[in-house]
Design a protein around this motif. Sequence first.
Motif, PDB file in Angstrom:
ATOM      1  N   VAL A  62       0.835  -1.200   0.000  1.00 49.94           N
ATOM      2  CA  VAL A  62       0.000   0.000   0.000  1.00 49.94           C
ATOM      3  C   VAL A  62       0.874   1.256   0.000  1.00 49.94           C
ATOM      4  CG1 VAL A  62      -1.617   1.347   1.417  1.00 49.94           C
ATOM      5  CG2 VAL A  62      -2.029  -1.076   1.018  1.00 49.94           C
ATOM      6  N   LYS A  63       1.924   1.257   0.793  1.00 47.57           N
ATOM      7  CA  LYS A  63       2.823   2.418   0.857  1.00 47.57           C
ATOM      8  C   LYS A  63       3.513   2.654  -0.489  1.00 47.57           C
ATOM      9  CE  LYS A  63       3.740   1.523   5.696  1.00 47.57           C
ATOM     10  NZ  LYS A  63       4.711   0.983   6.638  1.00 47.57           N
ATOM     11  N   ILE A  64       3.964   1.567  -1.105  1.00 48.24           N
ATOM     12  CA  ILE A  64       4.664   1.688  -2.384  1.00 48.24           C
ATOM     13  C   ILE A  64       3.702   2.155  -3.474  1.00 48.24           C
ATOM     14  CG2 ILE A  64       5.935   0.412  -4.154  1.00 48.24           C
ATOM     15  CD1 ILE A  64       6.868  -1.480  -1.839  1.00 48.24           C
ATOM     16  N   VAL A  65       2.528   1.562  -3.522  1.00 51.24           N
ATOM     17  CA  VAL A  65       1.527   1.933  -4.527  1.00 51.24           C
ATOM     18  C   VAL A  65       1.119   3.388  -4.352  1.00 51.24           C
ATOM     19  CG1 VAL A  65      -0.871   1.531  -5.232  1.00 51.24           C
ATOM     20  CG2 VAL A  65       0.704  -0.394  -5.005  1.00 51.24           C
ATOM     21  N   HIS A  66       0.941   3.816  -3.107  1.00 48.30           N
ATOM     22  CA  HIS A  66       0.588   5.216  -2.844  1.00 48.30           C
ATOM     23  C   HIS A  66       1.678   6.152  -3.373  1.00 48.30           C
ATOM     24  CE1 HIS A  66      -1.100   8.693  -0.848  1.00 48.30           C
ATOM     25  NE2 HIS A  66       0.082   8.924  -0.312  1.00 48.30           N
ATOM     26  N   PHE A  67       2.927   5.815  -3.092  1.00 49.12           N
ATOM     27  CA  PHE A  67       4.045   6.628  -3.565  1.00 49.12           C
ATOM     28  C   PHE A  67       4.076   6.691  -5.094  1.00 49.12           C
ATOM     29  CE2 PHE A  67       8.386   7.187  -5.038  1.00 49.12           C
ATOM     30  CZ  PHE A  67       8.776   8.328  -4.339  1.00 49.12           C
ATOM     31  N   MET A  68       3.914   5.542  -5.744  1.00 50.17           N
ATOM     32  CA  MET A  68       3.968   5.512  -7.202  1.00 50.17           C
ATOM     33  C   MET A  68       2.774   6.234  -7.817  1.00 50.17           C
ATOM     34  SD  MET A  68       5.773   1.913  -8.251  1.00 50.17           S
ATOM     35  CE  MET A  68       4.435   0.881  -7.718  1.00 50.17           C
ATOM     36  N   GLY A  69       1.640   6.200  -7.136  1.00 51.58           N
ATOM     37  CA  GLY A  69       0.482   6.960  -7.601  1.00 51.58           C
ATOM     38  C   GLY A  69       0.751   8.456  -7.556  1.00 51.58           C
ATOM     39  N   LYS A  70       1.421   8.914  -6.498  1.00 52.13           N
ATOM     40  CA  LYS A  70       1.775  10.335  -6.397  1.00 52.13           C
ATOM     41  C   LYS A  70       2.754  10.744  -7.497  1.00 52.13           C
ATOM     42  CE  LYS A  70       2.692  11.972  -2.310  1.00 52.13           C
ATOM     43  NZ  LYS A  70       3.137  12.110  -0.913  1.00 52.13           N
ATOM     44  N   GLN A  71       3.589   9.794  -7.938  1.00 57.86           N
ATOM     45  CA  GLN A  71       4.536  10.062  -9.029  1.00 57.86           C
ATOM     46  C   GLN A  71       3.850  10.000 -10.391  1.00 57.86           C
ATOM     47  OE1 GLN A  71       7.689  11.004  -8.211  1.00 57.86           O
ATOM     48  NE2 GLN A  71       6.889  10.764  -6.133  1.00 57.86           N
ATOM     49  N   GLN A  72       2.598   9.533 -10.399  1.00 56.60           N
ATOM     50  CA  GLN A  72       1.796   9.338 -11.608  1.00 56.60           C
ATOM     51  C   GLN A  72       2.352   8.248 -12.524  1.00 56.60           C
ATOM     52  OE1 GLN A  72       1.141  13.204 -13.376  1.00 56.60           O
ATOM     53  NE2 GLN A  72      -0.097  13.873 -11.644  1.00 56.60           N
ATOM     54  N   TRP A  73       3.034   7.286 -11.918  1.00 56.52           N
ATOM     55  CA  TRP A  73       3.518   6.133 -12.673  1.00 56.52           C
ATOM     56  C   TRP A  73       2.413   5.105 -12.819  1.00 56.52           C
ATOM     57  CZ3 TRP A  73       8.449   5.311  -9.257  1.00 56.52           C
ATOM     58  CH2 TRP A  73       9.336   6.379  -9.460  1.00 56.52           C
ATOM     59  N   ILE A  74       1.503   5.109 -11.858  1.00 57.00           N
ATOM     60  CA  ILE A  74       0.383   4.179 -11.890  1.00 57.00           C
ATOM     61  C   ILE A  74      -0.915   4.955 -11.714  1.00 57.00           C
ATOM     62  CG2 ILE A  74       1.724   2.214 -11.034  1.00 57.00           C
ATOM     63  CD1 ILE A  74       0.453   2.670  -8.292  1.00 57.00           C
ATOM     64  N   LEU A  75      -1.993   4.326 -12.136  1.00 53.38           N
ATOM     65  CA  LEU A  75      -3.325   4.899 -11.980  1.00 53.38           C
ATOM     66  C   LEU A  75      -4.082   4.015 -11.010  1.00 53.38           C
ATOM     67  CD1 LEU A  75      -3.982   5.426 -15.788  1.00 53.38           C
ATOM     68  CD2 LEU A  75      -3.127   7.122 -14.151  1.00 53.38           C
ATOM     69  N   THR A  76      -4.673   4.618 -10.004  1.00 53.62           N
ATOM     70  CA  THR A  76      -5.416   3.846  -9.013  1.00 53.62           C
ATOM     71  C   THR A  76      -6.867   4.299  -9.012  1.00 53.62           C
ATOM     72  OG1 THR A  76      -4.844   5.410  -7.253  1.00 53.62           O
ATOM     73  CG2 THR A  76      -3.394   3.513  -7.538  1.00 53.62           C
ATOM     74  N   THR A  77      -7.753   3.317  -8.871  1.00 51.62           N
ATOM     75  CA  THR A  77      -9.186   3.582  -8.823  1.00 51.62           C
ATOM     76  C   THR A  77      -9.744   2.846  -7.617  1.00 51.62           C
ATOM     77  OG1 THR A  77      -9.189   3.570 -11.234  1.00 51.62           O
ATOM     78  CG2 THR A  77     -11.326   3.508 -10.147  1.00 51.62           C
ATOM     79  N   ARG A  78     -10.500   3.569  -6.796  1.00 50.87           N
ATOM     80  CA  ARG A  78     -11.097   2.959  -5.604  1.00 50.87           C
ATOM     81  C   ARG A  78     -12.442   2.341  -5.944  1.00 50.87           C
ATOM     82  NH1 ARG A  78      -9.735   4.897  -0.195  1.00 50.87           N
ATOM     83  NH2 ARG A  78      -7.732   5.921  -0.348  1.00 50.87           N
TER      84      ARG A  78
END
Length: 145
Positions: free
Chosen positions: A42-58
């Motif tokens: 979760v911490k890694i995904v959150h960080f990568m989402g802030k970098q806009q490397w990944i797209l997350t949808t809740r």
Amino acid sequence: MQLNKFTDYALRILMYISSAKDTPYTIAEIATDLQVSQNHLVKIVHFMGKQQWILTTRGKGGGIRLNPGALQLKLGSIVRILQGETPIVECNTPPCVLRSRCGLKGILDEAVEQFYHQLDQYALADVLTAPPQPARSSPIALINL
């Protein structure tokens, strides 16, 4: 130079989710398949989402996808961001008695720059396909008959 676990897992996640075209991955799926704790993930995904490397949808039907633009990111840039500004050697804490006459830190800093420069020769997309492996020679073929 050794990558920290955060960087190692982040690179694995980027590579893992790159194969998804339509269906996003869930944290639980990635954690199970990569054998990483969900809390750490979760911490890694959150960080990568802030970098806009990944797209997350809740929510229902949500999950994690690779931002298509991330495929063009240089590996050196990705690793620099993930690793942070941690020096390879620390000369000030505690203060090293050799600081005034030591050339090691400069050499190691230069080596790290070369490491990142080499990684910058490749984009994320370049590591998603394994290069062809040379054919293994048969032991019998090596024997002169």
